[in-house]
Write an enzyme that holds these catalytic residues in place. Structure first.
Site, mmCIF file in Angstrom:
data_model
loop_
_atom_site.group_PDB
_atom_site.id
_atom_site.type_symbol
_atom_site.label_atom_id
_atom_site.label_comp_id
_atom_site.label_asym_id
_atom_site.label_seq_id
_atom_site.Cartn_x
_atom_site.Cartn_y
_atom_site.Cartn_z
ATOM 1 N N TYR A 261 0.853 -1.185 0.000
ATOM 2 C CA TYR A 261 0.000 0.000 0.000
ATOM 3 C C TYR A 261 0.887 1.232 0.000
ATOM 4 O O TYR A 261 1.928 1.242 0.653
ATOM 5 C CB TYR A 261 -0.892 0.017 1.242
ATOM 6 N N HIS B 240 -6.231 1.795 -2.513
ATOM 7 C CA HIS B 240 -6.138 0.353 -2.704
ATOM 8 C C HIS B 240 -4.673 -0.030 -2.919
ATOM 9 O O HIS B 240 -3.876 0.794 -3.352
ATOM 10 C CB HIS B 240 -6.941 -0.073 -3.921
ATOM 11 N N LYS C 198 -4.354 -5.020 -9.852
ATOM 12 C CA LYS C 198 -3.072 -4.876 -9.175
ATOM 13 C C LYS C 198 -1.975 -5.373 -10.113
ATOM 14 O O LYS C 198 -2.246 -6.161 -11.004
ATOM 15 C CB LYS C 198 -3.042 -5.694 -7.892
#
Lengths: 286, 422
Positions: free
Chosen positions: B318, B326, B379
């Site tokens: 993070y 996120h 991601k």
């Protein structure tokens, strides 16, 4: 397509550890009768991106080839070895026959080529003659026209192929069988059984169509019917009975499967009870 | 379901709450202002103060935690320590919560004591709404299909339908007449029943939905709720807090000496428990060492590193913390055997094969699977290769042990020709 049948057992050609089918009839036959689709790998070299339109040959994964062999529907041919053996083992008569077949093919090709060229030439002269006629009723022109017309006629007469002076082309044979005789069925070669073969055979016996599932991150995609008609239902992964399964793999499979509306399926063979059991995971929090 | 009651729940000021990136106190030098010579004095004061009365950089009593071998984690129960560790650095997770330890607030709200909305409740509400929305959409689609089918049927039947409609209308008229002859109109028969049903439905809904349910009065509730939640630190987090930051004391559950003497003994303990069942034979490939090397690497680069098991990875990175953004990256830890020992020494080869076969092997299928999962949650997959050193003699200096490991990062993203065509 429905009435195509192939005499069993048919050969599966093994080249560099790949199991390949070249015959389109066999390809449609095993898809219809044995529920085995394989992967078409024949690409057009100039349009390699058009993998939607790939053609034969068809590549079978080892599990598919093994299944067909175990059913007695097919046998494995070591393509390179049998080709070499076929060429060296030819008797003199066979060799002559082989060469004459090649020569015949070469001659046919040369003739076809010649006919094509003649036709082209003829067309050209017809066109030239037509143009000359259009120029008007000049006397000299009409003379010319008649001359050219007579020339065209004489050419047309000479177009009739004079086959004797055609040199046969040198042909590189694209298929080995024929002209070589097909190899004999043997059960000596059997594709190696991967650890997930039991699961593959189990799902296949339950009438699932299975295809390799690399793009979905699994070993097999299980379709309830022909892949052209259905979406797949399961992402199947084979594991040994006592193999430890990492939690991360279950999380990944569960998330991935649920994300694409499929079940993440793990299965293996219990050797002590001689049965295959499968388990399905779903990621609940999505 | 009731939407927007008017009073909007204000979010806490996260920037202020999580101002400290680590549970340490830093005293920065005051700014030097050239036209104000007095600022020099402030700087001198700040420079000299550490020699006279050093300001604290660590929490005065170190945070206390105890090691739980059964869960292979370290538990913090003191509420102040729990808040401090969560707020500065986002360490650990509440044992009864998703990440931030909010069980007590949630429980208070459940009992009508009016605490703040927890993130779990927000998620649950969003999921309820999504299910509702999907149901509604499916209903509309179904209705559209039925409507279309009806139209097609009418079109297929052509003029015959008009007659049919007339016939049905005539039939209804006769039926109504029939019941009217019996003495009661159909409306008077049905209406009371419907009203009763609706009323009972409302009651059932009210009982089922906790939000609209009348809150029990405060007298009914035992106000002295005992907080049954503790903060759960992973072994990497605990070791980072103990060894790298020095703010945590880890106690052993049952032993004569409650705390261990040195960092090396903590390392030994955690390495022992990083395998299951715990084994005292230590190798350079212990999962704890590999994971800790990566954890420390990214913490040192300023990332907030948290466990990534819910996204099928080893760690999540993070940028400032999970409450701000996120996670942008998911890290997979892979051992990398570059030293010749792992290929020439028979013991090394054996060990290397064992480690490479762990977790069912890392093949292309696995990589595709993990990569697709990360793409689906937007991601980027980072593969952290940890160069494993050959086994040497056991030394007491933790820095020496960790210094032999090297971490290489490798970013991966899924390439699809359709989206990358220039």
């Amino acid at each position: 397509m429905a009435d195509i049948t192939v005499a069993e057992p048919f050969p599966i050609f093994a080249v560099a550890n790949k199991y390949i089918l070249y015959d389109i009839n066999t390809v449609t036959y095993i898809r219809r009768v044995h529920h085995i689709c394989g992967v078409l790998i024949g690409n057009i070299p100039q349009a390699a991106q058009q993998n939607v339109f790939s053609g034969i040959p068809l590549e079978l994964i080892p599990e598919e080839a093994r299944l067909l062999v175990e059913r007695g529907s097919a046998y494995i041919v070591d393509d390179v070895a049998s080709h070499r053996r076929g060429l060296t083992d030819l008797s003199a008569a066979e060799r002559i026959a082989f060469v004459s077949v090649l020569e015949k093919q070469g001659l046919e090709a040369a003739l076809a080529q010649k006919r094509k060229a003649d036709k082209k030439r003829e067309k050209h002269f017809e066109k030239a003659g037509g143009k000359a006629r259009k120029r008007g009723p000049d006397r000299e022109d009409t003379e010319l026209e008649s001359a050219s017309a007579s020339y065209a006629v004489s050419r047309a007469a000479s177009v009739v192929p004079n086959d004797s002076d055609v040199q046969p082309l040198c042909i590189t044979p694209t298929t080995s069988y024929p002209p070589l005789s097909a190899p004999k069925p043997t059960t000596a070669l059997l594709p190696p059984a991967s650890p997930s073969y039991d699961l593959f055979a189990h799902l296949h016996s339950k009438d699932y169509f299975l295809s390799p599932g690399l793009r979905f991150g699994c070993q097999y995609l299980a379709y309830p019917g022909d892949p052209l008609r259905f979406h797949s239902h399961f992402l199947a992964n084979g594991v040994a009975w006592d193999q430890e399964i990492s939690l991360l793999n279950i999380v990944a499979g569960g998330r991935l499967g649920t994300g694409v509306k499929k079940g993440y399926l793990v299965g293996g063979k219990d050797d002590s009870r001689d049965e295959v059991r499968v388990f399905c995971f779903e990621w609940a929090a999505m | 379901m009731s939407y927007g009651t008017g009073t909007r729940n204000r979010r806490p000021n996260y920037a202020q709450l999580h101002a400290r990136p680590l549970p340490l106190i830093t005293t920065p030098l005051p700014a030097f202002i050239p036209h104000n010579p007095l600022s020099l004095i402030r700087i001198l004061h700040a420079l000299l103060l550490p020699y006279i009365a050093p300001p604290p950089s660590h929490p005065a009593p170190r945070y206390q935690a105890y090691f739980s071998p059964a869960t292979r984690s370290v538990h913090v129960t003191d509420p102040a320590a729990v808040r401090a560790l969560w707020e500065s650095g986002f360490f650990g997770k509440g044992s009864l919560s998703r990440s931030e330890p909010t069980w007590l607030e949630g429980e208070k709200r459940r009992r009508g004591l009016g605490a703040e909305v927890t993130s779990e409740e927000v998620t649950a509400k969003r999921r309820r709404e999504r299910v509702e929305f999907k149901r509604e959409r499916a209903r509309l689609e179904r209705e559209a299909v039925e409507e279309q089918l009806r139209k097609e049927k009418i079109a297929a039947n052509g003029g015959a339908v008009d007659e049919l409609v007339e016939k049905v209308a005539a039939l209804e008229v006769t039926e109504v007449n029939g019941s009217a002859q019996a003495g009661e109109s159909p409306e008077t028969v049905e209406d009371p029943v419907e009203v009763v049903v609706e009323a009972s439905d409302l009651k059932a809904e009210a009982a089922a939905d906790p939000e609209t349910a009348p809150a029990p009065s405060v007298q009914d509730v035992d106000i002295h709720l005992v907080n049954q939640e503790h903060l759960q630190l992973s072994l990497e987090e605990a070791f980072f807090l103990t060894y790298a930051l020095g703010v945590l004391d880890v106690q052993l559950p049952s032993s004569s000496s409650p705390t261990l003497p040195t960092n090396a003994s903590y390392l030994h303990l955690f390495r022992t428990h990083s395998r299951f069942p715990p084994s005292a034979t230590l190798t350079p490939t212990d999962p704890f060492l590999l994971r800790y090397a990566v954890y420390h690497h990214f913490r040192a680069l300023g990332w907030v590193v948290r466990d990534g098991v819910k996204f099928a990875s080893d760690f999540l990175l993070y940028e400032r913390g999970p409450v701000f953004k996120h996670a942008a990256f998911a890290v997979m830890v892979l051992p990398s055997f570059t030293h010749e020992y792992w290929f020439e020494d028979p013991l090394g080869v054996k060990e290397r094969r064992r480690v490479e076969g762990e977790r069912g092997g890392r093949d292309w299928v696995w990589l595709h699977c993990v990569n697709r999962v990360q793409t689906a949650v937007v991601k980027t997959l980072v593969i952290a290769y940890v160069d494993v050193p050959p086994p040497g003699e056991e030394v007491d200096d933790v820095g020496d042990v960790l210094g032999r490991y090297k971490v290489r990062e490798f970013c991966l993203s899924r390439w699809s020709p359709n989206r990358n065509r220039g």
